[in-house]
Scaffold this active site. Sequence first.
Site, short mmCIF file in Angstrom:
data_model
loop_
_atom_site.label_atom_id
_atom_site.label_comp_id
_atom_site.label_asym_id
_atom_site.label_seq_id
_atom_site.Cartn_x
_atom_site.Cartn_y
_atom_site.Cartn_z
N ASP A 141 53.54 29.19 19.30
CA ASP A 141 54.76 28.66 18.71
C ASP A 141 54.40 27.63 17.64
O ASP A 141 53.66 26.69 17.90
CB ASP A 141 55.61 28.00 19.81
CG ASP A 141 57.03 27.72 19.35
OD1 ASP A 141 57.47 28.32 18.36
OD2 ASP A 141 57.70 26.91 20.01
N TYR A 189 55.76 25.03 14.29
CA TYR A 189 56.66 23.87 14.17
C TYR A 189 56.90 23.71 12.68
O TYR A 189 56.59 22.69 12.11
CB TYR A 189 55.91 22.67 14.78
CG TYR A 189 56.69 21.41 15.04
CD1 TYR A 189 57.84 21.39 15.81
CD2 TYR A 189 56.23 20.19 14.52
CE1 TYR A 189 58.51 20.22 16.06
CE2 TYR A 189 56.90 19.01 14.77
CZ TYR A 189 58.04 19.03 15.55
OH TYR A 189 58.70 17.86 15.81
N GLU A 233 64.85 30.22 16.73
CA GLU A 233 63.59 30.58 16.10
C GLU A 233 63.59 32.07 15.75
O GLU A 233 64.42 32.83 16.23
CB GLU A 233 62.40 30.29 17.03
CG GLU A 233 62.36 28.84 17.51
CD GLU A 233 61.00 28.40 18.04
OE1 GLU A 233 59.98 29.04 17.72
OE2 GLU A 233 60.96 27.41 18.79
N LYS A 277 58.50 23.77 28.26
CA LYS A 277 58.67 24.91 27.36
C LYS A 277 58.43 26.26 28.02
O LYS A 277 58.98 27.27 27.57
CB LYS A 277 57.65 24.79 26.21
CG LYS A 277 57.89 23.63 25.28
CD LYS A 277 59.04 23.92 24.37
CE LYS A 277 59.19 22.84 23.32
NZ LYS A 277 60.26 23.19 22.39
N ASP A 280 63.51 29.65 22.06
CA ASP A 280 62.51 28.92 22.83
C ASP A 280 63.23 27.84 23.64
O ASP A 280 63.31 26.68 23.24
CB ASP A 280 61.49 28.31 21.85
CG ASP A 280 60.45 27.46 22.55
OD1 ASP A 280 60.22 27.68 23.76
OD2 ASP A 280 59.87 26.57 21.89
N HIS A 323 63.59 20.23 10.91
CA HIS A 323 63.49 20.02 12.36
C HIS A 323 62.46 18.95 12.69
O HIS A 323 62.73 18.01 13.45
CB HIS A 323 63.13 21.33 13.06
CG HIS A 323 62.86 21.18 14.52
ND1 HIS A 323 63.84 20.83 15.43
CD2 HIS A 323 61.71 21.30 15.24
CE1 HIS A 323 63.30 20.75 16.64
NE2 HIS A 323 62.02 21.03 16.56
N GLN A 380 59.84 17.53 28.68
CA GLN A 380 58.96 17.54 27.50
C GLN A 380 58.57 16.12 27.08
O GLN A 380 57.40 15.84 26.79
CB GLN A 380 59.69 18.25 26.35
CG GLN A 380 58.88 18.40 25.07
CD GLN A 380 59.71 19.04 23.95
OE1 GLN A 380 60.86 19.44 24.14
NE2 GLN A 380 59.12 19.13 22.77
CA CA Z 1 59.66 25.89 19.74
#
Ligand code: CA
Length: 422
Positions: free
Chosen positions: A132, A134, A207, A259, A239, A139, A246
């Site tokens: 994954d 970023y 996503e 996650k 996701d 964001h 987290q």
């Molecule tokens: Ca993600």
Amino acid sequence: MTDHTNDPTLESWVKGARDTDFPIQNLPLGIFSTSTLTPRAGMAIGEYIVDLNALYEKGFLDGLNLSGNVFAQPVLNSFLAGGHTRWSALRRIVSDLLTEGNDTLRPHEQSVLVPQSMAHMHLPLQIPDYTDFYSSMEHASNVGKMFRPNMEALLPNWKHLPVGYHGRASSIVVSGTDFHRPCGQTMKDGDERPEYGPTKQLDIELEMAFVIGQATDMGRRIPTGSVRDFVYGLSLFNDWSARDIQRWEYVPLGPFLGKNFASSLAPWIVSLDALEPFRVEGPEQDPEVLDYLKTSGAQNYDIVLEVYLTPQGGEPSLICTSNHKYLYWNIAQQLAHHTVNGCPVSVGDVYASGTISAPDENGFGSMLELSWKGTRPIQLKDGSTRTFLLDHDTITIRGYCQGNGYRIGFGEVTGTVLPALP
Ligand code: CA
């Protein structure tokens, strides 16, 4: 043979196909079954699925020169391993067979076209690895502003490399698979000890994922210019994230149990071939990136993305509208970076973009951002509000490229939150 597959004027004899996510210009791949048919490969056309196993058995796919029937398998991996030439050839053959005026398939219509309403969709891949990224600056900046208010919103590495982490393939599920609210450790500000229990901050991440169709050996790098030989296509991806878990766990090594309890993949994978007319320039990259991350030409895709939240028994509320084109780092850079140290990739690997947030606040791709850390409740149509997800809430993500008189759609990825297990 001229390739007409992306011709916007092309019509199919399958009625109404142009008015759906799946006109003849799309032909995404998936795995489906029915009460009488075992899981097999199919391509969506209008409200139907073309049964590729049936086409193969009837000899319509002989032109692919396959050594065996890869379409009878319950995942797409074996077909994808055949490579880009074969991916394009399949789409060209099926496009030709479905084109208005070609009556070849008409006598076989009943056995090769399956109504989507009768089909059960499956996870289309055996997924060896999942990464994954970023890659949305909006964001990453929003998260930085919320959690590190006294520092620069972006960390010093962010504009020099596509930040990512290795996720868990084991908890990727196909759209429509519901899951229980995860439990874990959380720590409240000011408390001395963490507590254990169901997450109170269950969130989404809007996503898109790309799917690998060609493997590499360890040590090999994939240059940005070769990425389209290795990536079959794109799919919608959610996701799911537990923000309180987290926040407590992620320093110093990054995302973990907040996650990896569930991530949802749409059943249809749209080929990069079908997305070719919708390539657009991404945001300007400043500072200049290192040579191995340089790309030329349009590398982003103009894909409108929508997120809907549906309370139990209620109607859907649109809570976010974003677009794939806002991503700062494109898929060529992501894959080039991922392999620059020699890390091998496998057929069926899934690489997600990271939350795709738009510059405006209606386009933030997570509830964390939409509710600005829970301080601005999200209004729903029924008058209720949300900061994070409640039990029995359903999230549905849709996406499409708008062409002239048709859409290349991605269908949807949906999932419902069930109460935590005791
Ligand atoms: Ca993600």
